[in-house]
Structure formats: structure tokens, C-alpha cells
Design a protein around this motif. Structure first.
Motif, PDB file in Angstrom:
ATOM      1  N   LEU A  80      -3.643  16.952  -5.300  1.00  0.00           N
ATOM      2  CA  LEU A  80      -3.573  18.402  -4.986  1.00  0.00           C
ATOM      3  C   LEU A  80      -2.638  19.343  -5.900  1.00  0.00           C
ATOM      4  O   LEU A  80      -3.080  20.406  -6.012  1.00  0.00           O
ATOM      5  N   ARG A  84      -3.405  22.476  -8.295  1.00  0.00           N
ATOM      6  CA  ARG A  84      -2.715  23.878  -8.433  1.00  0.00           C
ATOM      7  C   ARG A  84      -2.038  24.002  -9.816  1.00  0.00           C
ATOM      8  O   ARG A  84      -2.149  25.323 -10.075  1.00  0.00           O
ATOM      9  N   GLY A 156      -9.260  28.914  -2.742  1.00  0.00           N
ATOM     10  CA  GLY A 156      -9.090  27.707  -2.108  1.00  0.00           C
ATOM     11  C   GLY A 156      -9.358  27.438  -0.660  1.00  0.00           C
ATOM     12  O   GLY A 156      -8.788  26.559  -0.059  1.00  0.00           O
ATOM     13  N   HIS A 190      -5.219  26.382   2.499  1.00  0.00           N
ATOM     14  CA  HIS A 190      -5.544  26.816   1.025  1.00  0.00           C
ATOM     15  C   HIS A 190      -5.123  25.957   0.029  1.00  0.00           C
ATOM     16  O   HIS A 190      -3.942  25.593   0.238  1.00  0.00           O
ATOM     17  N   ILE A 191      -5.816  25.694  -1.024  1.00  0.00           N
ATOM     18  CA  ILE A 191      -5.094  24.818  -2.110  1.00  0.00           C
ATOM     19  C   ILE A 191      -5.206  25.490  -3.624  1.00  0.00           C
ATOM     20  O   ILE A 191      -4.714  24.827  -4.253  1.00  0.00           O
ATOM     21  N   SER A 192      -5.253  26.715  -3.437  1.00  0.00           N
ATOM     22  CA  SER A 192      -5.131  27.513  -4.640  1.00  0.00           C
ATOM     23  C   SER A 192      -3.774  27.939  -5.057  1.00  0.00           C
ATOM     24  O   SER A 192      -2.784  27.783  -4.174  1.00  0.00           O
ATOM     25  N   GLU A 193      -3.318  28.278  -6.362  1.00  0.00           N
ATOM     26  CA  GLU A 193      -1.924  28.638  -6.687  1.00  0.00           C
ATOM     27  C   GLU A 193      -1.278  29.638  -5.931  1.00  0.00           C
ATOM     28  O   GLU A 193      -0.124  29.423  -5.461  1.00  0.00           O
ATOM     29  N   TYR A 196      -1.564  28.409  -1.760  1.00  0.00           N
ATOM     30  CA  TYR A 196      -1.433  27.111  -1.409  1.00  0.00           C
ATOM     31  C   TYR A 196      -0.500  26.921  -0.303  1.00  0.00           C
ATOM     32  O   TYR A 196       0.622  27.535  -0.104  1.00  0.00           O
ATOM     33  N   CYS A 227       3.803  27.206   3.418  1.00  0.00           N
ATOM     34  CA  CYS A 227       2.946  27.700   2.703  1.00  0.00           C
ATOM     35  C   CYS A 227       3.667  28.264   1.312  1.00  0.00           C
ATOM     36  O   CYS A 227       4.759  28.870   1.346  1.00  0.00           O
ATOM     37  N   GLY A 229       2.542  29.108  -1.689  1.00  0.00           N
ATOM     38  CA  GLY A 229       1.575  29.958  -2.702  1.00  0.00           C
ATOM     39  C   GLY A 229       2.500  30.966  -3.396  1.00  0.00           C
ATOM     40  O   GLY A 229       3.243  31.540  -2.784  1.00  0.00           O
ATOM     41  N   ASP A 243       5.769  22.561 -11.028  1.00  0.00           N
ATOM     42  CA  ASP A 243       5.409  21.638 -10.048  1.00  0.00           C
ATOM     43  C   ASP A 243       5.949  20.218 -10.236  1.00  0.00           C
ATOM     44  O   ASP A 243       6.202  19.936 -11.212  1.00  0.00           O
ATOM     45  N   GLU A 248       5.161  17.934  -2.726  1.00  0.00           N
ATOM     46  CA  GLU A 248       4.283  18.921  -2.593  1.00  0.00           C
ATOM     47  C   GLU A 248       5.029  20.615  -2.840  1.00  0.00           C
ATOM     48  O   GLU A 248       4.410  21.322  -3.185  1.00  0.00           O
TER      49      GLU A 248
END
Length: 559
Positions: A80, A84, A156, A190-193, A196, A227, A229, A243, A248
Motif C-alpha cells: 500500500l 501511495r 482510493g 482510502h488508499i490515495s496519497e 490515505y 488518517c 493523507g 514514505d 505505514e
């Protein structure tokens, strides 16, 4: 600041920024404009009480978007994080891209078949491998997801997330219906940048829907989900987001003043506090939310209340067990954070909360304040504490910081001044004055160097005697009394000012010509000796001839 209405408005603005693609299959079910294939069937079920069509649609169409027919699938956090990181780098220039740090270990999930009935056995195996997927900081190495990664929306999101973006009654009813069939979608994030980690519980809090929050908590929503994001990151930290494949959460720069309105603290409890939702706050606490949980910056609920200047929620969190002594990654407690951000009202209120009243009689009272986080001297090491409230206020760069120098801080400064600072400053000033006087005196009475004599051609000299000058009339020598005193130096300056520029150039040329003249004279002298000797020899010969001629003349006369 940090109100629920402004947050929802910011979410809607982001959706309308043109960055979202609407050609994805998920938007055939529920789109961004209040439409989709599911809503007509749900309206029909509500009006006719016939749910067979919506039930059949959920069991067939929606199931195609889910892993293992809705039972979910375990995915490594590393996978994941890579997704991202890839999305973030696609937005950045070639020189701004950052590759995920760290190394990813072997994926033990590759050896398991998650499409069968042994998912429960797999979770038990993970408990033995890494404590149930929980690290030392309550971070999971594996995350269970239900909605397929390749079938998600532009942010995401799953279908639950898409419904909660609308925050309408019909969409909430659809959420309830979907969760009846696929309850694991409740904790699918949600998994978007930008979003996230945003869970349905976070979205329900943003929508200020207390009833929906309670329903999610009853169904088993994770009260400690986080969260990460970029949309919910402080504005002055977004450029530093990095990252790591080993965890995570996103690594952030500690040089921040937490600018922007959308930094809400990652946890659902912090979201409720920042959005000024006391009912949701108490509800989350009833379901075992931790008021002292720290986010990526190390901030707790109390820190977040300081950032968003919400004193009512600050007092509520304090009553519910939040600690005033917890410090973040900048080594700042809620009190010192208020000093750093120049939040005068919050600083004064927190200071009063930390004070211990000794006695009170009418309007007069005596209160003891702990100096551990206030004074600039570290109570354990005796060194300067740059994270103290007094240091942060004194070295603050805004006018608001000066306004904090009232009350206790002003009294503390006066006490420190009278105790030792005043005496130290007088001693330092006296020492500096003595040093300055000695330095100026030594410089003024210093000996004249040979270089000074050469530059001034003797007008200033080391002998303190008159020195013959050369700037008088032609053929006249003037004696100027240039001596090693200030008066003499002033007189020399006046004399130099009166000298013609041409004479000054001639003086320089004359100095250079002295050696040349002396060398020429030496050569000429040698040559002159030979010439004189030759002339003397010629004159001697001529003299003999003259004598002989004279003798001849005299002989003729005699005859």
C-alpha cells in the motif's frame, strides 16, 4: 477555525478541483453527482418496501468489486505504501521525487491462499508471527481490505466512502444496506496519497452525523484508525512527506507551526475535538478511544485543541483523562505549544489549569505554578531549556509573542532580573567600557611604523622631531614640525591637502629615479676616469710641440 462546516466545504472543494476521474467502474454504482445504478433501486425499496431488487443487485453486481466475495483480503502495508508513493511522485517533478526508504521483507502472504475458507487460520498465524500484525507502536504490518485495489475511485475510496461524500439521507441509507451484506467495508480505508487512511468513521465525524458515528461504532468501527493523507496534513509539512517501506505512517519534518485548517490529528477522537463535536467525543471515549494517543507529530488531543484554539474541548478532554504532561516530537507540552504558536488565550487558560491554589481570601489569592515548562533553566541538568515557555515567547518573531509577556512571565522576568541578571549586566558593561578605553588609548599612542614613514615620506616619523619637507618653492626647503602627536597628524593632513597633484606624482617618480641616477653616475664615473687620462696624454703631447715651436721662434729672434 476547524469547524465542521469549513472542513466539509474544503472536502467538497477538493472534489471539484478537476483532479478526479469519473470514468471508473465504481462510479457506475454511485457517482459524484448523486446518481448511480444503486440509488433508484434503493428508492424503490423504500417506497414499496420491496428490497428484493436492491438485495439481488448487491449480491451480484457489488460482489464483483470485492475480494473473496466480501470476506476481505490481507495486504502488506509495504504494498500500500508503494502505491501511495507512486501516486505522489507522479505529481512531482523529476528532481522532487522521493523513493520510499527502508527495505521490504519477504511477503509471507504469498504462500497463503486467501480465497478459501482459511482466512481465520491466516490471522492466527499472523498473531504468532508479529503479535497479531501489531508492532511496538500499535502499527500493523498487514491491513485487511475488502474492496479491490484496482476497482477503487479516484481518491482510493470504496463505495462506502463514495456514499459518505454526499452526506445525504438516501446515501446514508445505502451505506447501512451495503454494510448489512459486507460489514468488513466498515474499516476499509482510502488508499490515495491525499486521503490515505480515511475511514468511514472519520467521514461520519466530518459530516457531523452523531447517529451514523454511533451506528459505525456499534458495528465495530476501529476507534484508533489513523488518517495519514496529505489533505489532512499541515500545510508547511506537505513538501516534506516521505514514505518508508517499514511502516505505514508518513515521515514529516519537525520544523512546523501547523499551518492550515485541515490538520486534525489523524485519530477519530482528535477529529471530533478539532471539529468541536463534544457528543461524538464522549461517544468515542465510551468505545475506548485513547485521549493520550499521539499522531505522527506526537500531538495528542490536547495539542490539537491548542492548535485549533478550542478551549471548551480542551477542558472536556482534560476532564476525560487527557494528560497535560505529554510532549510531542518538538518536546512541547500543550502549554509550551501555546507559547510557541502565540495563542495568548489558550496559554493563559492552560497556565491557570496547571497552577495550584495555595490560599484565597476574597479577591486575594496565592497560586503556585510549576516552573518545569516555564523557566528557561532545565530543572534536572541546569542547562538552557529552549523548549520552555519563557524562551519561546522571548525569542518569538511575531507581535503576538510580545503580548504573552504579561502576568506570570512578566513577574518571572523581573524576578530573574533582580536576582542575578542586573548584577551580571553591570559587571559586563563595566568590563566592556574598560576594555574599550584601553583599546582606544593603545591604538592612539601606538609607535609609528616604518611603513607609515615611507608612505608619508617622512612627514610622520617615529623620532618626534621636525623632518625636512620637499613641497616648498623651487630651491627652498621647508621644515614641517610633524611629530608623533594628534596635533602633528592634523597639521600633516592640512599640508598634504595643499600639495599639488603633479608634485605628488613627481615625488613618487623621484623616489623610483634615485636608484637609476645613482647607477648611471657610477657607470659615468668609470668612463670619465679613462677620458680624463686620455685627455691628459693628448695635452702632454701638444704641450711638447708647443714648447718646441716657442724655442724655434725665440732662436729666430736672436739671430
Amino acid at each position: 477555525m476547524g469547524s465542521a462546516s469549513s472542513t466539509q466545504s474544503s472536502m467538497n472543494n477538493f472534489v471539484g478541483m478537476g483532479r478526479l476521474r469519473e470514468d471508473m467502474k465504481i462510479y457506475q454504482l454511485v457517482d459524484m453527482h448523486g446518481g448511480g445504478e444503486l440509488l433508484p433501486w434503493l428508492r424503490y425499496a423504500i417506497t414499496s418496501s420491496d428490497t428484493s431488487f436492491i438485495d439481488a443487485y448487491l449480491e451480484t453486481k457489488v460482489k464483483e468489486f470485492l475480494y473473496n466475495q466480501g470476506k476481505g483480503k490481507l495486504v502488506t502495508v509495504t504494498e500500500l505504501v508503494k502505491l501511495r508513493n507512486k501516486e505522489r511522485n507522479e505529481r512531482l517533478g523529476a528532481f522532487s521525487r522521493k523513493k520510499g526508504k527502508g527495505k521490504s521483507g519477504p511477503n509471507v502472504l504469498d504462500d497463503f491462499n486467501q480465497e478459501g475458507e482459511n482466512v481465520g487460520d491466516l490471522k492466527k498465524a499472523l498473531k504468532l508471527l508479529d503479535g497479531g500484525g501489531k508492532g511496538g507502536r500499535n502499527e500493523s504490518k498487514y491491513r485487511e481490505i475488502s474492496w479491490k485495489l484496482e476497482e477503487r475511485g479516484s481518491m482510493g475510496e470504496t463505495i462506502i466512502g463514495c456514499c459518505l461524500l454526499h452526506a445525504s439521507d438516501i446515501h446514508n441509507a445505502l451505506v447501512y444496506k451495503i454494510l448489512e451484506y459486507y460489514p468488513k467495508l466498515l474499516n476499509d480505508i482510502h488508499i490515495s496519497e491525499d486521503f490515505y487512511g480515511l475511514s468511514p468513521l472519520h467521514q461520519a465525524i466530518i459530516n457531523t452525523d452523531c447517529k451514523l458515528v454511533f451506528k459505525f461504532l456499534k458495528l465495530g468501527a476501529d476507534v484508533n484508525s489513523r488518517c495519514y493523507g496529505a489533505f489532512f496534513c499541515a500545510d508547511d509539512q506537505k513538501a516534506s512527506r516521505t514514505d518508508s517501506l517499514e511502516h505505514e505512517y508518513v515521515e514529516l519534518s519537525l520544523k512546523t507551526n501547523y499551518t492550515g485548517n485541515m490538520y486534525l490529528g489523524e485519530y477519530p477522537l482528535s477529529f471530533a475535538a478539532c471539529l468541536n463535536q463534544p457528543e461524538m467525543f464522549r461517544l468515542l471515549l465510551a468505545f475506548k478511544a485513547n485521549p493520550n494517543a499521539q499522531d505522527t507529530n506526537g500531538n495528542t488531543v490536547l495539542h490539537m485543541c491548542v492548535i485549533h484554539e478550542n478551549m471548551a474541548m480542551f477542558k472536556l478532554a482534560l476532564e476525560c483523562g487527557a494528560s497535560l504532561r505529554t510532549v510531542n516530537k518538538q518536546s512541547l507540552s500543550p502549554l509550551t505549544l501555546a507559547a510557541k504558536l502565540a495563542k495568548k488565550e489558550m496559554f493563559t487558560e492552560i497556565l491557570e489549569l496547571e497552577g495550584d491554589s495555595i490560599w484565597a481570601y476574597g479577591d486575594a489569592s496565592s497560586t503556585a505554578y510549576p516552573l518545569a515548562k516555564i523557566d528557561t533553566i532545565n530543572e534536572t541538568s541546569g542547562e538552557l531549556n529552549e523548549a520552555s515557555a519563557l524562551s519561546l515567547v522571548v525569542y518569538g518573531q511575531t507581535v503576538e509573542h510580545l503580548e504573552l509577556l504579561d502576568g506570570l512571565l512578566d513577574t518571572l522576568l523581573e524576578a530573574k532580573w533582580e536576582a542575578f541578571a542586573k548584577r551580571n549586566m553591570i559587571v559586563s558593561f563595566t568590563a566592556f567600557t574598560l576594555y574599550y578605553v584601553c583599546f582606544v588609548t593603545a591604538f592612539t599612542l601606538r609607535p609609528i611604523g616604518f611603513s607609515t614613514e615611507m608612505i608619508t615620506e617622512g612627514w610622520i616619523n617615529r623620532y618626534s622631531e621636525p623632518f625636512p619637507g620637499r613641497h616648498g618653492a623651487e630651491g627652498q626647503t621647508i621644515v614641517k614640525p610633524i611629530i608623533n602627536t594628534t596635533a602633528g597628524l592634523v597639521e600633516w593632513i592640512e599640508a598634504v591637502d595643499a600639495v599639488d597633484a603633479v608634485d605628488a606624482v613627481d615625488a613618487v617618480d623621484a623616489v623610483k629615479a634615485i636608484d637609476v641616477v645613482e647607477a648611471v653616475d657610477a657607470v659615468d664615473a668609470v668612463k670619465a676616469i679613462d677620458v680624463v687620462e686620455a685627455v691628459d696624454a693628448v695635452d702632454a703631447v701638444k704641450a711638447i710641440d708647443v714648447v718646441e715651436v716657442v724655442d724655434a721662434v725665440e732662436t729666430i729672434d736672436v739671430v
